[in-house]
Design an enzyme around this catalytic site. Structure first.
Site, PDB file in Angstrom:
ATOM      1  N   CYS A  19       0.885  -1.175   0.000  1.00 49.58           N
ATOM      2  CA  CYS A  19       0.000   0.000   0.000  1.00 49.58           C
ATOM      3  C   CYS A  19       0.922   1.224   0.000  1.00 49.58           C
ATOM      4  O   CYS A  19       1.657   1.440   0.962  1.00 49.58           O
ATOM      5  CB  CYS A  19      -0.895   0.000   1.234  1.00 49.58           C
ATOM      6  SG  CYS A  19      -1.902   1.494   1.356  1.00 49.58           S
ATOM      7  N   CYS A  24      -4.931   6.773  -3.791  1.00 51.86           N
ATOM      8  CA  CYS A  24      -4.399   5.401  -3.811  1.00 51.86           C
ATOM      9  C   CYS A  24      -2.982   5.480  -4.366  1.00 51.86           C
ATOM     10  O   CYS A  24      -2.792   5.766  -5.552  1.00 51.86           O
ATOM     11  CB  CYS A  24      -5.273   4.503  -4.687  1.00 51.86           C
ATOM     12  SG  CYS A  24      -4.613   2.818  -4.823  1.00 51.86           S
TER      13      CYS A  24
HETATM   14  N1  LIG Z   1      -6.578  -1.794  -1.988  1.00 47.50           N
HETATM   15  C1  LIG Z   1      -5.261  -2.246  -2.454  1.00 47.50           C
HETATM   16  C2  LIG Z   1      -4.224  -2.120  -1.333  1.00 47.50           C
HETATM   17  C3  LIG Z   1      -4.052  -0.688  -0.877  1.00 47.50           C
HETATM   18  C4  LIG Z   1      -3.503   0.167  -1.974  1.00 47.50           C
HETATM   19  C5  LIG Z   1      -3.646   1.670  -1.784  1.00 47.50           C
HETATM   20  N2  LIG Z   1      -4.347   2.135  -0.617  1.00 47.50           N
HETATM   21  C6  LIG Z   1      -2.305   2.374  -1.917  1.00 47.50           C
HETATM   22  O1  LIG Z   1      -2.119   3.473  -1.357  1.00 47.50           O
HETATM   23  O2  LIG Z   1      -1.425   1.836  -2.649  1.00 47.50           O
HETATM   24  C7  LIG Z   1      -5.355  -3.709  -2.909  1.00 47.50           C
HETATM   25  O3  LIG Z   1      -5.996  -4.515  -2.228  1.00 47.50           O
HETATM   26  O4  LIG Z   1      -4.731  -4.029  -3.926  1.00 47.50           O
END
Ligand SMILES: N[C@H](CCC[C@H](N)C(=O)O)C(=O)O
Length: 250
Positions: free
Chosen positions: A69, A192
């Site tokens: 993340c 994200c």
């Molecule tokens: N929801 C994503 C993980 C968190 C990614 C996101 N919050 C970031 O800042 O990279 C997944 O399950 O692939």
């Protein structure tokens, strides 16, 4: 257990550190619930490691574990430094591999894991998509207006490809806007990190942006990304929102 709530450019997380690894997916669901819990996009638990400053477990709000993340890595680095678990420059371990991060006041830069372009030229819903792994899988399409972001389309593609879904706009060679439907949150998030990085990779590969670019997610906060060789360095502000204590959390 002492819990800390962070916002990393609008992507929000609950963090704590523990000594034993266990399945905390139910704890993640309870704490991340925005009506009956604290509310967050994810839970991050830091654990001791004999070689790295720490190892983490990352859970999405639905309790699913994710390998990486990007925004969470910035929050975790700030948390680790503020609790004396690491110095300003640190190395920690995720399921996607090693992350190096550096903290300067409330600005944190993470070196993401090397990206992999899994598939190009995917045709879905009248658009061209790439599937890119920037620690977790992301579908990316480039549009001329982010109002084309379609949550129903994103939900269908998230299921079909088991990936996060990103719409990007290239405002200039130095400026990318991104909207992301996040796997495991099962909704659009305000930012994200790995998604913004995936959009940068597609734009870079197509020669449409510079090596160093500013990124603007749904929250409107400004982040920066730059590439050195195949390494991506992702930087932005993090905010400690509050600390609290909750019984029964392990
Ligand atoms: N929801 C994503 C993980 C968190 C990614 C996101 N919050 C970031 O800042 O990279 C997944 O399950 O692939």
């Amino acid at each position: 257990m002492q819990l800390v709530k962070y916002s990393a450019s609008g992507n929000d997380f609950i963090l704590y550190h523990a000594f034993t690894k266990r399945d905390r997916s139910q704890i993640a669901r309870e704490l991340c619930n925005r009506h009956e819990g604290i509310g967050a996009d994810g839970l991050i638990v830091l654990l001791p490691h004999n070689e790295y400053d720490f190892v983490w477990d990352f859970y999405n709000a639905d309790g699913s574990e994710a390998a990486m993340c990007g925004n969470g890595s910035r929050a975790a680095a700030h948390y680790a430094y503020s609790f004396g678990l690491a110095g300003k420059k640190m190395r920690f371990l995720t399921l996607a591999g090693e992350i190096e991060a550096s903290v300067e006041d409330d600005i944190v830069e993470s070196q993401l894991t090397p990206y992999k372009i899994l598939q190009r030229d995917i045709e879905e819903f009248g658009r061209e998509w790439w599937l890119i792994d920037t620690g977790v899988p992301h579908l990316v399409t480039i549009v001329d207006d982010l109002k084309h972001f379609d949550k129903d389309v994103a939900r269908k593609l998230r299921e079909k490809y088991n990936a996060n879904v990103n719409y990007a706009i290239i405002h200039s060679p130095k400026k990318i806007g991104v909207r992301t439907y996040e796997r495991g949150v099962e909704d659009e998030t305000l930012a994200c990190g790995t998604g913004m990085a995936a959009c940068y990779v597609k734009a870079q590969q197509e020669g449409r942006v510079d090596k160093s670019v500013n990124l603007y997610p749904k929250s409107g906060e400004e982040l920066a990304i730059r590439q050195e060789d195949k390494n991506l360095f992702f930087k932005g502000r993090v905010k400690k929102i509050f600390e609290t204590f909750k019984e029964g959390i392990v």
